[in-house]
Design an enzyme around this catalytic site. Sequence first.
Site, mmCIF file in Angstrom:
data_model
loop_
_atom_site.group_PDB
_atom_site.id
_atom_site.type_symbol
_atom_site.label_atom_id
_atom_site.label_comp_id
_atom_site.label_asym_id
_atom_site.label_seq_id
_atom_site.Cartn_x
_atom_site.Cartn_y
_atom_site.Cartn_z
ATOM 1 N N GLY A 160 0.795 -1.236 0.000
ATOM 2 C CA GLY A 160 0.000 0.000 0.000
ATOM 3 C C GLY A 160 0.815 1.267 0.000
ATOM 4 N N HIS A 161 2.135 1.104 -0.144
ATOM 5 C CA HIS A 161 2.991 2.286 -0.062
ATOM 6 C C HIS A 161 4.211 2.124 -0.976
ATOM 7 C CE1 HIS A 161 5.618 5.464 1.517
ATOM 8 N NE2 HIS A 161 4.579 5.938 2.171
#
Lengths: 169, 128, 87
Positions: B37-38
């Site tokens: 997610g990053h």
Amino acid sequence: MTAIFAGAAELKRRLPHRHPMLLLDRVVEVEPGARLIARKAVTCNEPWYDRLADDAAERDHDYPAVLLVESCCQAAGLLATWDDPVPDARGDRVMLFGGISGVRFTGRVRPGDVVEHQVRLTRSFADTVIFEGRSAVGDETVMEIEQLVIAFRPGSGLATAAPATADRA
Amino acid sequence: MSPACTPVAGRIEHGTAPDGTARVSMTVGPGEPVFPGHYPGFPIFPGVCVIEFLHRGALAAAPEPDHTWVLSGIESARFTNPVFPGDTLTADLTWRRDGADGRCSASVTGPRGGVARIALRFEDEGAR
Amino acid sequence: MPDTQPTPLDLEDLRRTIAEVFCVDPGEVTDDTRFVEDLGGDSLLALEVIVALEKKYSVRFAESDVRGLTTLPRTYDVLADKLGAEG
């Protein structure tokens, strides 16, 4: 029912972060260029609790302090780009966490708590914006941030620094 | 004594630098849980996870290890270079007691030079 | 919170403020310490110096003023001008 300035779908249009690092659920107040209030609900299903032993104590369920900081930084990022969102981490203009100082953790956050981040824009320069922040659960302050620096840099700067493997990871 | 619940999964190596100061290091594996997610398709190790690396390293190398040190603040953290999957982070720690509290500061370096300069504050919750 | 009386300009006090921004001991900020070359100052740190000075001395800087803030004496002179001008 308080006003919702941005719900989950809108947050995904405004931030590049996704599960498990999209650490905001709702923007409940915004005054573009000045201040913003956003919420993050903490539940037993946070992915980080997955690795806890079954007999872990209540205290082991303290929400990680650095993720409180990240959650508040995302609120500041939203405020910094409210009128000109930067939804893609690899666009021509990327938002970077430049630095932070004067952070105090003054309370614990546990599953069932809803954390409210209040961020205020204190100074803005051409490519750098500076904030202060306060996070609370109910009326108990759990974190204070004296100074948070967010920098905008041309996208190429970040992408080219990435070793070739980054894209295929 | 690592924090029970942490977003950084990598193993912390705890050794000493040539001049005797405590040195901690960790390789940022591509499987770190934050990466999906990053960011999707463009994994970058978040700045707060560099802080968490130092947090866990500071606890691993804490003075008076029988005491329970709990992170009470981040005096300052400044980031100079991004961190990517496969990078090894290294930090030589300067730990000192500051009255009832502790302070741990370090320059974190990676394969492409300086990554961050960080100073953390800890509360001493007494001997276990 | 009403704006408190701005701090009078004092070299040693300024030395401490600069040291705090760079996270070094005041002793390391001598009169000929160069912020960029000796303290590893970058563009972000330069802006943090500006913000710290604005808060402490109730003055306003333009971003371009950053170029003048290279050493302690130079910073003192820039501040003295500003305080003089706005005094």
